[in-house]
Design an enzyme around this catalytic site. Structure first.
Site, PDB file in Angstrom:
ATOM      1  N   GLU A  82      -0.828  10.056  -3.048  1.00 59.61           N
ATOM      2  CA  GLU A  82       0.101   9.185  -2.335  1.00 59.61           C
ATOM      3  C   GLU A  82       0.896   9.960  -1.285  1.00 59.61           C
ATOM      4  OE1 GLU A  82       3.599   5.963  -3.324  1.00 59.61           O
ATOM      5  OE2 GLU A  82       3.611   7.855  -4.420  1.00 59.61           O
TER       6      GLU A  82
ATOM      7  N   GLU B 233       7.749  -0.833  -6.885  1.00 59.98           N
ATOM      8  CA  GLU B 233       8.482   0.428  -6.963  1.00 59.98           C
ATOM      9  C   GLU B 233       9.692   0.355  -6.031  1.00 59.98           C
ATOM     10  OE1 GLU B 233       6.990   4.953  -7.512  1.00 59.98           O
ATOM     11  OE2 GLU B 233       6.981   4.251  -5.446  1.00 59.98           O
TER      12      GLU B 233
END
Length: 284
Positions: free
Chosen positions: A165, A263
């Site tokens: 990521e 998130e």
């Protein structure tokens, strides 16, 4: 009779269209961000009570495999993703994959996280690179590639997908994996299904923007998606730079039908903030 049949057909068609809309997006809360009104282990139950079927989380620092597994099982909820053990965050550690001289720490952290993931039933691990003091050198690149190649084989044997990521410089200064081209280049180079891209809207908007074209170019590598409004990292319906009605549409158009991780940091109280899901036309 024929006209009545057409009306019925039209109604069925509209119903199918609505069904497609409300079931397209599958949301899972990140327990390191949502339900923080309560201690970590209690958040599994709170997510279930809110209507979620699946969760994700950072590494559950300070809790044993047995404690976390029991909390998840008691709540009757699944877990799809877990962040790798990051090391001592009080010392600024945020993973070891790109840190020369920390190869043993990386392998130990991977083994530990796999054990937790298997106990929780998680099939995805976010493999974090760590922060770099000073300039990034070829040695960092070589260390990262070597560690990810090692991880690819281990993860494949355990039927787990490792996710890379890119994280923006505003949230985590000096983080090694801060570039989508860097992530994609390595994913292509390793060329194994056990290493995929974590496509986080919050980070991509702040790294480079151009979300639609980026999605089109990397969609075949995506293993997981996460969302949060930019720049304050709150709910998708809060004031910010990103139009999430459009984001959900292009994700659907791109063929993404896996879980979308929430998130974000609730602007107020977690459950109150979840009203956006119904307002956007979706359901849990």
């Amino acid at each position: 009779m024929y006209s009545r049949y057409l009306n019925l057909s039209s109604l069925i068609s509209r119903s199918k269209s609505l069904f497609t809309k409300v079931t397209m997006a599958k949301f899972c809360p990140n327990l390191s961000f949502l339900f923080t009104e309560k201690p970590f282990l209690e958040r599994y139950g709170l997510a279930k009570q809110a209507g979620f079927k699946v969760v994700e989380s950072g590494f559950p620092l300070g809790f044993s495999i047995e404690q976390v597994s029991e909390a998840r099982s008691a709540a009757g909820i699944q877990q799809v993703l877990l962040n790798i053990f990051t090391g001592d965050t009080s010392k600024g550690e945020l993973g070891f994959a790109a840190i020369p001289g920390k190869e043993k720490e990386f392998r130990d952290s991977l083994d530990l996280t796999i054990n937790y993931a298997k106990a929780l039933g998680a099939t995805k691990i976010h493999v974090m690179s760590g922060k770099i003091d000073g300039e990034v050198t070829s040695r960092h690149d070589e260390t990262f590639e070597s560690n990810i190649r090692y991880a690819a084989d281990i993860l494949e044997k355990n039927n787990i997908v490792g996710l890379l990521e890119p994280i923006n410089k505003y949230s985590v200064p000096n983080y090694y994996m801060n570039s989508f081209p860097k992530a994609i280049s390595l994913i292509e180079k390793i060329n194994k299904p056990s290493i995929r891209l974590q496509f986080d809207i919050f980070h991509i908007q702040q790294i480079q923007g151009d979300i639609k074209h980026t999605l089109d170019s990397v969609k075949k590598y995506i293993g997981h998606v996460q969302i949060a409004q930019v720049p304050d990292r709150n709910e998708p319906d809060t004031l910010g730079e990103v139009n999430f009605h459009y984001i959900f549409k292009i994700l659907q158009d791109a063929g993404y039908n896996d879980w979308i991780g929430l998130e974000y940091k609730p602007a107020k109280e977690t459950v109150q903030g979840l009203k956006w899901i119904k307002e956007y036309g979706y359901q849990l």
